[in-house]
Design an enzyme around this catalytic site. Structure first.
Site, PDB file in Angstrom:
ATOM      1  N   LEU A  86       0.836  -1.198   0.000  1.00 47.75           N
ATOM      2  CA  LEU A  86       0.000   0.000   0.000  1.00 47.75           C
ATOM      3  C   LEU A  86       0.868   1.245   0.000  1.00 47.75           C
ATOM      4  O   LEU A  86       1.887   1.316   0.696  1.00 47.75           O
ATOM      5  CB  LEU A  86      -0.916  -0.002   1.228  1.00 47.75           C
ATOM      6  CG  LEU A  86      -1.806  -1.238   1.376  1.00 47.75           C
ATOM      7  CD1 LEU A  86      -2.667  -1.116   2.621  1.00 47.75           C
ATOM      8  CD2 LEU A  86      -2.676  -1.426   0.138  1.00 47.75           C
ATOM      9  N   CYS A  87       0.418   2.216  -0.758  1.00 48.68           N
ATOM     10  CA  CYS A  87       1.169   3.460  -0.887  1.00 48.68           C
ATOM     11  C   CYS A  87       0.499   4.562  -0.079  1.00 48.68           C
ATOM     12  O   CYS A  87      -0.564   5.058  -0.445  1.00 48.68           O
ATOM     13  CB  CYS A  87       1.241   3.856  -2.362  1.00 48.68           C
ATOM     14  SG  CYS A  87       1.986   5.484  -2.645  1.00 48.68           S
ATOM     15  N   PHE A  88       1.114   4.920   1.046  1.00 53.98           N
ATOM     16  CA  PHE A  88       0.706   6.120   1.778  1.00 53.98           C
ATOM     17  C   PHE A  88       1.894   6.598   2.594  1.00 53.98           C
ATOM     18  O   PHE A  88       2.961   5.967   2.602  1.00 53.98           O
ATOM     19  CB  PHE A  88      -0.554   5.874   2.619  1.00 53.98           C
ATOM     20  CG  PHE A  88      -0.363   5.045   3.849  1.00 53.98           C
ATOM     21  CD1 PHE A  88      -0.581   5.597   5.095  1.00 53.98           C
ATOM     22  CD2 PHE A  88       0.003   3.712   3.775  1.00 53.98           C
ATOM     23  CE1 PHE A  88      -0.423   4.843   6.244  1.00 53.98           C
ATOM     24  CE2 PHE A  88       0.145   2.950   4.916  1.00 53.98           C
ATOM     25  CZ  PHE A  88      -0.067   3.515   6.153  1.00 53.98           C
ATOM     26  N   HIS A  94       7.058   5.836   0.553  1.00 51.58           N
ATOM     27  CA  HIS A  94       7.481   7.231   0.747  1.00 51.58           C
ATOM     28  C   HIS A  94       8.485   7.335   1.910  1.00 51.58           C
ATOM     29  O   HIS A  94       8.177   7.884   2.966  1.00 51.58           O
ATOM     30  CB  HIS A  94       6.262   8.118   1.030  1.00 51.58           C
ATOM     31  CG  HIS A  94       5.319   8.222  -0.114  1.00 51.58           C
ATOM     32  ND1 HIS A  94       5.566   9.020  -1.219  1.00 51.58           N
ATOM     33  CD2 HIS A  94       4.128   7.616  -0.338  1.00 51.58           C
ATOM     34  CE1 HIS A  94       4.552   8.894  -2.067  1.00 51.58           C
ATOM     35  NE2 HIS A  94       3.678   8.058  -1.555  1.00 51.58           N
ATOM     36  N   THR A 121      -4.749   6.013  -4.868  1.00 51.47           N
ATOM     37  CA  THR A 121      -3.327   5.840  -4.621  1.00 51.47           C
ATOM     38  C   THR A 121      -2.883   4.537  -5.277  1.00 51.47           C
ATOM     39  O   THR A 121      -3.715   3.760  -5.761  1.00 51.47           O
ATOM     40  CB  THR A 121      -3.023   5.794  -3.115  1.00 51.47           C
ATOM     41  OG1 THR A 121      -1.604   5.750  -2.915  1.00 51.47           O
ATOM     42  CG2 THR A 121      -3.655   4.576  -2.471  1.00 51.47           C
TER      43      THR A 121
END
Length: 237
Positions: A86-88, A94, A121
């Site tokens: 998951l991208c957050f 990040h 996202t």
């Protein structure tokens, strides 16, 4: 292999979670690997995820807390792809925004908040509210098929078994006939008549009630005639 600082930090966080649990979430490491954590997020009330239990994994790097973890979700949810990182801001997508002060609790709090949002996202999917509600309802049953989930989160397995027991009890109650509902056919087989108030009247009694009654005055008249006939010989003497 995890460094001493990493192991010490994760052990401290686990003790903190055990002592002061965070609402709507639970996280535990694998007994043989402190870097391999598993979590369960409970869907927030007032959202399409309410009633859902979302199981996933957090993979910490040996350099934690100075580097962010990778995060995936296993349970189908209608918001994120499964088995995909998951991208957050708190994930290893990040590293530039990572803060070493963040903990497992803050990571999962951020993930739950991000899940309730609709921002697109990497790894997100677009589904209807009805689809999310459907997946939420089926989430616990899905999770309980996973051996690792069953091993690490026995309390959720127990919750699922209690739900199954309640559903079975409700189904049995719904299938039981209402008292007196099938009384008519049963009594017909016995040759009885069913009155409107469901009181059984035996066939013999019913037949007796249908026979006409013999008038009392007619009985007296017959007695008088019989007595007169018997008295005629005496009068002739």
């Amino acid at each position: 292999m995890a460094g001493k600082a990493c192991v010490k930090r994760l052990q401290k966080e686990y003790r903190s979670l055990c002592k002061e649990p965070v609402s709507n979430m639970m996280a535990r490491p694998q007994p043989n690997d402190i870097l391999d954590w598993h979590y369960v997020l409970e869907g927030s009330q007032g959202t399409p995820f309410a009633g859902g239990y979302y199981y996933g994994k957090i993979k910490f790097p040996p350099e934690y807390p100075f580097k962010p973890p990778g995060i995936t979700m296993t349970t189908p949810n209608g918001r994120f792809m499964t088995q995909k990182k998951l991208c957050f801001s708190m994930s290893d997508y990040h590293p530039e925004s990572w803060n070493p002060m963040w903990s497992v609790a803050s990571i999962l709090t951020g993930l739950l908040s991000f899940m309730m949002d609709n921002s697109p996202t990497t790894g997100s999917v677009s589904t209807t509210e009805e689809e999310k509600k459907k997946l939420a309802k089926a989430s616990l049953a899905f999770n309980c098929k996973n051996p690792t989930f069953r091993k690490l989160f026995p309390e959720y397995v127990e919750k699922y078994e209690q739900q199954l027991a309640s559903e079975q009890t409700a189904d049995q109650a719904a299938q039981e006939p209402v008292k007196g509902e099938n009384l008519g056919p049963t009594l017909k087989k016995r040759g009885a008549r069913v009155e409107p108030n469901n009181v059984e009247v035996p066939k013999e009694m019913n037949n007796q009630q249908r026979r006409p009654s013999f008038p009392t005055w007619l009985s007296l008249l017959l007695v008088f005639i019989f007595a007169a006939v018997m008295a005629l010989p005496l009068l002739q003497l």
